[in-house]
Design a protein around this motif. Structure first.
Motif, PDB file in Angstrom:
ATOM      1  N   GLU A  93       1.122  -0.910   0.461  1.00  0.00           N
ATOM      2  CA  GLU A  93      -0.153   0.254   0.027  1.00  0.00           C
ATOM      3  C   GLU A  93       0.945   1.465   0.254  1.00  0.00           C
ATOM      4  N   PRO A  94       0.445   2.268  -0.777  1.00  0.00           N
ATOM      5  CA  PRO A  94       1.643   3.311  -1.113  1.00  0.00           C
ATOM      6  C   PRO A  94       1.592   4.422   0.656  1.00  0.00           C
ATOM      7  N   GLY A  95       2.726   4.781   0.593  1.00  0.00           N
ATOM      8  CA  GLY A  95       3.043   5.278   2.131  1.00  0.00           C
ATOM      9  C   GLY A  95       2.918   4.413   3.263  1.00  0.00           C
ATOM     10  N   SER A  96       3.029   2.726   3.582  1.00  0.00           N
ATOM     11  CA  SER A  96       2.639   2.081   4.207  1.00  0.00           C
ATOM     12  C   SER A  96       3.918   0.695   3.838  1.00  0.00           C
ATOM     13  N   THR A 110      14.898  -8.834  -6.740  1.00  0.00           N
ATOM     14  CA  THR A 110      14.346  -8.891  -7.342  1.00  0.00           C
ATOM     15  C   THR A 110      12.755  -8.688  -6.513  1.00  0.00           C
ATOM     16  N   ILE A 111      13.584  -9.442  -5.359  1.00  0.00           N
ATOM     17  CA  ILE A 111      12.434  -8.951  -4.085  1.00  0.00           C
ATOM     18  C   ILE A 111      12.115  -7.753  -3.565  1.00  0.00           C
ATOM     19  N   LEU A 125       8.387  -5.394  -3.833  1.00  0.00           N
ATOM     20  CA  LEU A 125       8.378  -4.952  -2.298  1.00  0.00           C
ATOM     21  C   LEU A 125       8.783  -2.823  -1.948  1.00  0.00           C
ATOM     22  N   ASP A 126       9.539  -2.697  -3.684  1.00  0.00           N
ATOM     23  CA  ASP A 126       9.313  -1.257  -3.498  1.00  0.00           C
ATOM     24  C   ASP A 126       7.999   0.122  -4.019  1.00  0.00           C
ATOM     25  N   PRO A 127       7.525   0.747  -2.329  1.00  0.00           N
ATOM     26  CA  PRO A 127       6.387   1.391  -2.423  1.00  0.00           C
ATOM     27  C   PRO A 127       6.414   2.672  -3.784  1.00  0.00           C
ATOM     28  N   THR A 128       7.106   3.001  -4.548  1.00  0.00           N
ATOM     29  CA  THR A 128       7.140   4.206  -5.219  1.00  0.00           C
ATOM     30  C   THR A 128       7.382   2.616  -7.367  1.00  0.00           C
TER      31      THR A 128
END
Length: 377
Positions: free
Chosen positions: A29-32, A72-73, A77-80
Motif C-alpha cells: 500500500e502506498p505510504g505504508s 528482485t524481491i 516490494l518497492d513502494p514507489t
C-alpha cells in the motif's frame, strides 16, 4: 514489472521447472511499510520450512535461489512502483523470472511448487474482471475500460447537440446540426432524431471493444435503450438509470458502478452454474461434484471449471476423488489447498478456463462439493 493482462494467465499456467517454481505475492500500500514487513515475514517463514525439509539437497537449491533473487524481491516490494498487488514467479532450476502487478490486494504468500501458484491471482482478479462502462448522454458517449482495479477513459464520441451539457472544451465527432432549412416548430423533433441516429452510430465504437465480460450503460433509460438495441447481442449488458457527473475521474466512475458490476458477476456466475447443472442432469456436457470433475480434468475435457472461492477441501478429499498427490511448500495467508490449486492448474494447463464463485453462487453447489465443470465434449 508490467501490469497483469488476461493473456498472462495462460503463460503462467505453463510456467514450470523440474526443480520447482517460487511464487511470491505481496500487497504493497502506498505510504505504508506494512506490506513489505508482512512479505518479509512470509519469506522468513518459507526459509524456516526449507531448513526443516527432509530433502536437504533440494532445500539447499531453493534457499540458494531465494538468495539470488534478493534484489528482485526488494524491487518487487518497492513502494514507489505501481500496483497494490505484486507477484513474482521464478524457476529454481532455471533462470526465468516473471513479475507483474494488479491494482488489487493479493495477500502475502510464498510458495514453492512445480508450477506457478495461481490461486491468489485468480481470487484477486475474479471480482474485478474486465468490464466496460459507457456514460450515455445528449452530449455523447464516454467509454471507460475497467480491469483488475484500474479504470481508464477510452476514445469517446461527442455529439455537441443543442441542449447538451458537457465538460471541458466543446467538440463534435459528428456533423453539428444546423437550423438552416428547418421550420422552428420542427427543430426540437429534428434534434431528437439526430440524437437517436448518433447513438446508433456510436454503437459501432462501443462494439469494437474486446475482452469485457460486462458492459454497463449509464444514463437516461431512453438513451441507454437506443444504444443497447443497436449493439450486437453477444455481450452481457446492464442498463443503469443514473446521472453520472461528467467531471468524475475514471476511478470515481468505477467506484460508482462497482455495485452494479458485482451484481452482474453474481448473475453471470449463477447462469453458468445453472447451465452446467442442467447439462449434467440431461447427461450432456456438464459434471457436478469433486470426483467426476477431477476425472474430467485429468482427461482434458474441461472447458470451464467452477469452484467455490472459499475452497475448504481437505487432503483426504484429493485421495477420495482420485487426484494425484502434489508436493507443495507454502507460507502465508490466502493460500488454497493442494487439491484446489491442482484443479486450477489442470484446467488452465489444458486450455480451460476457471471461475471462482462468490458466496451467493457457490451456495448452489454446496451439496456438490462446491465443484462443477462445463465440458468440451
Amino acid at each position: 514489472m508490467d501490469m497483469f493482462e488476461a493473456a498472462d494467465l495462460g503463460r503462467l499456467a505453463a510456467f514450470d521447472d523440474e526443480i520447482g517454481v517460487l511464487s511470491l505475492y505481496a500487497t504493497v500500500e502506498p505510504g505504508s511499510a506494512v506490506g513489505q514487513t508482512r512479505m518479509r515475514s512470509t519469506v522468513t517463514a518459507l526459509r524456516r520450512d526449507l531448513a526443516e525439509h527432509a530433502d536437504r539437497d533440494w532445500a539447499a537449491r531453493a534457499e540458494a535461489r531465494l538468495a539470488e533473487l534478493e534484489q528482485t524481491i526488494t524491487d518487487l516490494l518497492d513502494p514507489t512502483e505501481p500496483g497494490l498487488g505484486r507477484m513474482m514467479f521464478a524457476q529454481i532450476g532455471g533462470d526465468a523470472v516473471h513479475t507483474a502487478w494488479i491494482q488489487r490486494p493479493v495477500g502475502e504468500v510464498a510458495v514453492v511448487e512445480s508450477n506457478a501458484y495461481l490461486w491468489p491471482l485468480l481470487a484477486a482478479i475474479e471480482p474485478a474482471a474486465p468490464a466496460g462502462i459507457a456514460r450515455v448522454g445528449r452530449d455523447g458517449v464516454r467509454l471507460f475500460d475497467c480491469r483488475y482495479g484500474l479504470a481508464a477513459e477510452l476514445d469517446s464520441v461527442s455529439f455537441n447537440l443543442p441542449g447538451a451539457t458537457t465538460s471541458g472544451e466543446p467538440r463534435s465527432d459528428v456533423p453539428t446540426l444546423s437550423r438552416a432549412g428547418i421550420h422552428p416548430d420542427r427543430y426540437a423533433q429534428r434534434v431528437e432524431e439526430h440524437l437517436t441516429k448518433y447513438l446508433r452510430q456510436a454503437a459501432g465504437t462501443v462494439a469494437q471493444q474486446r475482452g469485457w465480460q460486462t458492459l454497463v450503460l449509464v444514463g437516461d433509460p431512453r438513451l441507454t435503450r437506443i444504444l443497447a438495441e443497436a449493439l450486437p447481442p453477444d455481450r452481457d449488458r446492464t442498463e443503469l438509470d443514473a446521472v453520472l457527473d461528467p467531471d468524475l475521474t475514471p476511478t470515481e466512475v468505477l467506484d460508482f458502478v462497482t455495485p452494479t458490476l458485482t451484481e452482474a458477476r453474481t448473475r453471470r456466475e449463477a447462469a453458468a452454474v445453472q447451465r452446467v447443472a442442467d447439462l449434467a442432469r440431461a447427461g450432456g456436457n456438464g459434471v457436478l461434484g469433486l470426483a467426476d470433475t477431477v476425472s474430467m480434468l485429468q482427461a482434458g475435457r474441461v472447458e470451464r471449471l467452477l469452484l467455490d472461492a472459499a475452497g475448504g477441501w481437505r487432503p483426504e478429499d484429493a485421495v477420495d476423488a482420485g487426484a494425484p498427490p502434489t508436493a507443495v511448500l507454502l507460507a502465508g495467508e490466502g493460500t488454497a489447498s493442494e487439491l484446489a490449486e491442482g484443479m486450477v492448474e489442470l484446467a488452465l494447463s489444458r486450455g480451460g478456463a476457471v471461475t471462482l464463485l462468490d458466496n451467493a453462487t457457490a451456495a448452489d453447489l454446496a451439496d456438490r462439493d462446491g465443484v462443477a465443470a462445463l465440458l468440451r465434449w
